[in-house]
Design a protein around this motif. Structure first.
Motif, short mmCIF file in Angstrom:
data_model
loop_
_atom_site.label_atom_id
_atom_site.label_comp_id
_atom_site.label_asym_id
_atom_site.label_seq_id
_atom_site.Cartn_x
_atom_site.Cartn_y
_atom_site.Cartn_z
N ILE B 95 4.85 72.44 61.40
CA ILE B 95 4.92 70.98 61.45
C ILE B 95 6.38 70.56 61.54
N PHE B 96 6.57 69.44 62.22
CA PHE B 96 7.92 69.05 62.61
C PHE B 96 8.45 67.89 61.77
N GLN B 97 9.75 67.64 61.98
CA GLN B 97 10.43 66.58 61.25
C GLN B 97 9.90 65.19 61.51
N GLU B 98 9.65 64.92 62.79
CA GLU B 98 9.40 63.54 63.19
C GLU B 98 7.93 63.32 63.51
N PRO B 99 7.16 62.88 62.54
CA PRO B 99 5.75 62.68 62.86
C PRO B 99 5.57 61.57 63.88
N MET B 100 6.60 60.69 64.02
CA MET B 100 6.48 59.59 64.97
C MET B 100 6.46 60.10 66.40
N SER B 101 7.17 61.21 66.66
CA SER B 101 7.28 61.64 68.05
C SER B 101 6.64 63.00 68.29
N SER B 102 6.02 63.61 67.27
CA SER B 102 5.49 64.93 67.55
C SER B 102 4.00 64.92 67.91
N LEU B 103 3.43 63.72 68.05
CA LEU B 103 2.06 63.65 68.55
C LEU B 103 2.10 63.07 69.96
N ASN B 104 1.23 63.59 70.81
CA ASN B 104 1.17 63.13 72.19
C ASN B 104 0.58 61.72 72.24
N PRO B 105 1.35 60.74 72.75
CA PRO B 105 0.90 59.35 72.67
C PRO B 105 -0.34 59.02 73.49
N VAL B 106 -0.70 59.83 74.47
CA VAL B 106 -1.81 59.43 75.33
C VAL B 106 -3.16 60.04 74.96
N PHE B 107 -3.19 60.85 73.92
CA PHE B 107 -4.48 61.38 73.49
C PHE B 107 -4.78 60.95 72.05
N THR B 108 -6.06 60.85 71.72
CA THR B 108 -6.41 60.49 70.35
C THR B 108 -6.08 61.68 69.44
N VAL B 109 -5.89 61.37 68.15
CA VAL B 109 -5.49 62.45 67.24
C VAL B 109 -6.61 63.49 67.12
N GLY B 110 -7.86 63.04 67.20
CA GLY B 110 -8.97 63.99 67.15
C GLY B 110 -8.90 64.97 68.31
N GLU B 111 -8.62 64.44 69.51
CA GLU B 111 -8.52 65.31 70.68
C GLU B 111 -7.41 66.35 70.50
N GLN B 112 -6.32 65.91 69.85
CA GLN B 112 -5.20 66.83 69.70
C GLN B 112 -5.49 67.94 68.69
N ILE B 113 -6.24 67.61 67.65
CA ILE B 113 -6.61 68.67 66.70
C ILE B 113 -7.61 69.61 67.36
N ALA B 114 -8.58 69.01 68.08
CA ALA B 114 -9.60 69.82 68.75
C ALA B 114 -8.96 70.75 69.77
N GLU B 115 -7.90 70.27 70.43
CA GLU B 115 -7.22 71.10 71.43
C GLU B 115 -6.66 72.36 70.78
N SER B 116 -6.06 72.16 69.60
CA SER B 116 -5.50 73.30 68.88
C SER B 116 -6.59 74.34 68.59
N VAL B 117 -7.77 73.86 68.22
CA VAL B 117 -8.88 74.77 67.94
C VAL B 117 -9.31 75.49 69.22
N ARG B 118 -9.46 74.69 70.30
CA ARG B 118 -9.97 75.28 71.53
C ARG B 118 -9.00 76.23 72.21
#
Lengths: 294, 330
Positions: B95-118
């Motif tokens: 996990i990174f320093q900047e939670p403001m910029s370490s998530l991809n702005p164009v996908f929902t957070v659920g999609e991003q967690i699911a991506e990690s799983v997939r």
């Protein structure tokens, strides 16, 4: 269960960035006007020939009849006595088709080259950028003319030629966006969960780089339409396919005696490019958060 | 049992002003279910240590020159790009320093967690989504089903950092690297994130490498701590050893820099101490101890030869000539 965030946050309605962009776009009268203008032109081009079934190559009246003199050809006739209105209606198809196809070719080559160069940097960037510069320094009109003469003056060749001369600008734009975004933390974060390069390029970076590229693609349609008109004017387009450019090209000798043969298709081109540009500007506002609040 | 062992790694960066040795023979060990704190100033090599473990040292200009990194006995340094990618996210999360910029702005957070799983498991879209919601619940996000459909900009900083933790832990990694996870957050939220990390570490048995410059966080969370200065580890030991009996003058200085609540009236308060001087440029390090120019206990040997980590009987290790001399005289 851990302590929840103390800040009380009411759940905002989940709005996709695209939905938000559309909301801003909708609030711009100029953009809506552009959309309306282009929609009318597209609809007339698509369905007009069904309602006004006159062959634009058929001689219907005396040559160079001015508009509103005969009911047979309400907008007058050209130098061969062909119906201007029929030409305008049918001619939009070729012009729009070439414009959109050329813009698609531009955007596809541009994104492909720009993405690879901006993501991998290093020698990939060097090689791709030198190629891009090679295409960029060629005089576009001359180069397109050479391509069209080399192959055949048909619509696919014209569209392809326009695409080939106009992709470098898009490639540079895409490269700049990729270089900016690849250094952002969410790309590192993507890498840290084990995403492949391909995934990072197309699924992580590209969606975030798309906004300025869409704007540029839209504006490219306008440029491509003008380009097609220019090539037709020079006689380098398919003479068997009616297009606005072809009408201007074949009427150019008569412009002093019969203003309508050049002015009417010219006005159509002007309106189409205006519509496309207004849409492009609207999209630019919609995608650019800094311009949004104005 | 040792889960992660960083063995003598050296990382060099080619810069315009010559070679910079960013990590100089760094050794670390993290045991199962343990939290190891790495502390030090900006630029001391904390984050570079994390990137080395992840195999993400930017190259060029960076280069892992020598050393090994063992994850459960398997050396990660020689692995191919694909093998390393399999490990990232799956066996080591970050996990990174900047939670403001370490998530991809164009996908929902659920999609991003699911991506990690997939990316690591052969899960169906649906199963991955369910796991995402479950993870959001595990990191303490209320109304997880609804929140999973939120975009990052709709969440607060603390929430986003929780999402980052959910992404990093979605595949149940053996080790979680937290690179200054709370630097960008306000104090209340910081405490919540620390509580969450501690709780997850207990319930899942994940070993955590906590990179921070917050001595308070280390005192609260870590079991053991390593102090870094100019690319080297200068002191390491259990939290009690290092924080209550710091040996290295640099560690002493770091601890003295932390303000504490003093009930005394202002005139009786002690002034806050600082370490004089600045961190040396990594391209201009001499033969001696990198801290010697700023050290109030520097000896003649200090500028001539580099001290090595000397371990005392209880496992407390220090790399300092002055300390070594002192201990020998006792």
């Amino acid at each position: 269960m851990t302590v929840l965030d103390t800040k009380d946050e009411s759940l905002p309605r989940a709005e996709h960035p695209a939905a938000e962009a559309w909301r801003v776009f909708r609030s711009r009268p100029a953009a809506l006007f552009g959309l309306l203008l282009l929609s009318i032109i597209v609809i007339v081009s698509l369905f007009g020939p069904v309602l006004y079934a006159v062959d634009p190559f058929e001689i219907v009246w005396a040559p160079l009849t001015p508009p509103f003199e005969t009911e047979t050809a309400i907008l007058g006739t050209d130098n061969l006595g062909r119906d201007m209105l029929a030409g305008l209606i049918v001619g939009g198809r070729a012009t729009l088709l070439v414009g959109v196809t050329a813009a698609l070719i531009t955007i596809i080559i541009g994104i492909l080259v720009g993405a690879l160069a901006g993501y991998y940097l290093g020698w990939v960037d060097d090689v791709l950028m030198r190629i891009t510069e090679f295409f960029q320094v060629l005089p576009p009109l001359l180069f397109a003319m050479v391509l069209v003469t080399l192959f055949s003056p048909s619509l696919p060749v014209v569209a392809m030629s326009i695409g080939i001369v106009s992709w470098p600008a898009t490639a540079r734009l895409a490269r700049a966006e990729f270089m900016r975004i690849r250094g952002l933390e969410y790309v590192s974060a993507g890498r840290s969960i084990g995403a492949r390069d391909g995934r990072l390029i197309w699924r992580v970076i590209l969606p975030n780089a798309l906004a300025p590229l869409i704007v540029s693609a839209t504006l490219t349609i306008g440029v491509a339409i003008l380009f097609e008109a220019g090539l037709s004017f020079l006689g380098l387009s398919d003479p068997n396919t009616m297009s606005w450019g072809l009408m201007i090209g074949s009427g150019r000798q008569y412009v002093l005696d019969a203003w309508w043969v050049v002015t009417l298709p010219g006005a159509m081109i002007f309106l189409t490019v205006l519509g496309v540009s207004l849409i492009g500007d609207g999209l630019n506002d919609a995608f650019n958060p800094k311009l949004r609040e104005r | 049992m040792t889960v992660l062992k960083v063995d003598n790694i050296v990382v060099d960066f080619a810069t315009r002003r010559g070679n910079a040795r960013v990590l100089d023979h760094v050794n670390l060990e993290v045991n199962e279910g343990e939290i190891l704190g790495i502390v030090g100033e900006s630029g001391c090599g904390k984050s570079m240590t994390a990137l080395s473990i992840m195999g993400l040292v930017p190259s060029p200009p960076g280069n892992l020159t020598s050393g090994s990194i063992y994850l459960e006995g398997r050396d990660l340094v020689g692995l191919s790009k694909d093998e390393m990618r399999e490990i990232r996210g799956n066996e080591i999360g970050m996990i990174f320093q900047e939670p403001m910029s370490s998530l991809n702005p164009v996908f929902t957070v659920g999609e991003q967690i699911a991506e990690s799983v997939r990316l690591h498991e052969n899960a169906s879209q649906r199963a991955a989504w369910e796991r995402a919601v479950e993870m959001l619940r595990a990191v303490g996000i209320p109304e997880a089903e609804v929140r999973a459909k939120s975009y990052p900009h709709q969440l607060s900083g603390g929430m986003r950092q929780r999402v980052m933790i959910a992404i990093a832990l979605a595949c149940n990694p053996r080790v979680l690297i937290a690179d200054e996870p709370t630097t960008a957050l306000d104090t209340t939220v910081q405490a919540q994130i620390f509580d969450l990390l501690e709780e997850l570490q207990k319930s899942r048995g994940t070993a955590i490498v906590l990179i921070t410059h917050d001595m308070g966080a280390v005192a609260q969370l870590a079991d053991r701590v390593a102090v870094m200065y100019a690319g080297r580890i200068v002191e390491t030991g259990t939290v009690e050893q290092v924080l209550t009996m710091p040996r290295h003058p640099y560690t002493e200085g770091l601890i003295a820099c932390v303000p504490h609540l003093q009930p005394d009236p202002p005139e009786k308060r002690e002034p806050l101490l600082e370490i004089p001087g600045v961190v040396p440029s990594l391209t201009e390090l001499g033969d001696g101890c990198a801290f010697a120019p700023r050290c109030n206990r520097a000896l003649a040997t200090c500028t001539g030869r580099q001290p090595v980590l000397k371990t005392e009987g209880n496992g407390h290790a220090t790399a300092c000539w002055a300390v070594e001399a002192e201990l020998e005289n006792v």
